[in-house]
Design a protein around this motif. Structure first.
Motif, PDB file in Angstrom:
ATOM      1  N   ALA A  33       0.815  -1.209   0.000  1.00 24.28           N
ATOM      2  CA  ALA A  33       0.000   0.000   0.000  1.00 24.28           C
ATOM      3  C   ALA A  33       0.852   1.264   0.000  1.00 24.28           C
ATOM      4  CB  ALA A  33      -0.936   0.000   1.214  1.00 24.28           C
ATOM      5  N   ARG A  73      -2.826   0.320  -6.066  1.00 23.42           N
ATOM      6  CA  ARG A  73      -3.790  -0.763  -5.849  1.00 23.42           C
ATOM      7  C   ARG A  73      -3.039  -2.093  -5.946  1.00 23.42           C
ATOM      8  NH1 ARG A  73      -8.561  -0.658  -9.739  1.00 23.42           N
ATOM      9  NH2 ARG A  73      -9.749  -1.476  -7.990  1.00 23.42           N
ATOM     10  N   ARG A 126      -7.506  -0.156  -1.022  1.00 21.91           N
ATOM     11  CA  ARG A 126      -6.370  -0.269  -1.936  1.00 21.91           C
ATOM     12  C   ARG A 126      -6.287  -1.651  -2.584  1.00 21.91           C
ATOM     13  NH1 ARG A 126      -2.780   3.695  -0.021  1.00 21.91           N
ATOM     14  NH2 ARG A 126      -1.505   3.332  -1.867  1.00 21.91           N
TER      15      ARG A 126
END
Length: 244
Positions: free
Chosen positions: A112, A117, A142
């Motif tokens: 992250a 993502r 995410r």
């Protein structure tokens, strides 16, 4: 004196994959560790051959808790729990001041930080509940997808070349899903020689090796002296906001 980090296996690997595999993993960790850190690796005495379900994870936790006094006797400075599901990490933190590191959590937080993502590559079968876990970690926003690689934890060790086709296809699917960074959701993958580099070359995005993520977080915990009193309550104060 050199800091000492323990990699605590979550299977009775002496009986399943043998002492040679334990020695290979210790050598891998020692090579990846900072030069001033000493690495040990211990199996548990009893338990499932691999953590492939939530039931397996539940069986492992009592065995891990029984190991905690031995960690203190051996004077380890940090302990890594050798499973992406991080079984029992919070329970063990309640009963020891030694930093206990969950490599799964470490790897996903790292992803992250370095990607927008991320997707997770998981062995098949694997414990359910990843989305709920990501919500608890504050990372659900995410997360893109979890893709199964079509082989078991033991297959990753016994047939790594055969396993690569399934892993690489799952990795390409993750990128198609929109991930710009991938996480190895099985520590068997992390110990597979050159797999991280091969995958990155194959799909063109960074791949977080969860074994190495856990190791580097453990090293940081030792360096920063992140110990807390055993059994200390986490005092969290939530301000009350009036709706008036």
């Amino acid at each position: 004196m050199r800091p000492r980090i323990l990699y605590q296996l979550t299977s009775p690997m002496r009986r399943t994959l043998g002492v040679e595999e334990i020695a290979r993993r210790r050598a891998y960790l020692s090579e990846a560790a900072s030069s001033d850190v000493a690495i040990d690796i211990w199996p548990i005495e009893n338990g499932p051959v691999a953590v492939e379900s939530n039931a397996d994870a539940a069986l492992v936790v009592p065995e891990l808790l029984r190991s905690v006094p031995k960690w203190a006797e051996a004077a380890y400075d940090a302990v890594i729990i050798g499973c992406f599901s991080d079984p029992g990490v919070e329970a063990m933190r309640d009963v020891t001041d030694i930093p206990v590191i969950g490599p799964g959590t470490s790897a996903m937080h790292l992803a992250a930080q370095f990607g927008e993502r991320f997707s997770v590559l998981s062995s098949d079968p694997t414990p359910k509940g990843l989305i709920a876990r990501l919500r608890s970690l504050g990372l659900a926003g995410r997360f893109v997808s979890e893709r199964m690689v079509g082989c078991s934890v033991l297959d990753l060790v016994r047939k790594p070349d055969e396993a690569f086709n399934g892993i690489s296809q799952a990795a390409r699917n993750c990128v198609d899903d929109g991930a710009d960074i991938l996480v190895m959701g099985c520590l068997g993958m992390g110990f597979t020689p050159q797999l991280t580099e091969r995958l990155q070359d194959c799909v063109g995005v960074p791949v977080v090796n969860s074994v190495l993520a856990g190791l580097k977080v453990a090293e940081a915990a030792v360096s920063l002296r992140l110990r807390r009193p055993a059994g200390a309550a986490d005092a969290i104060t939530t301000p009350i906001v009036s709706a008036a």
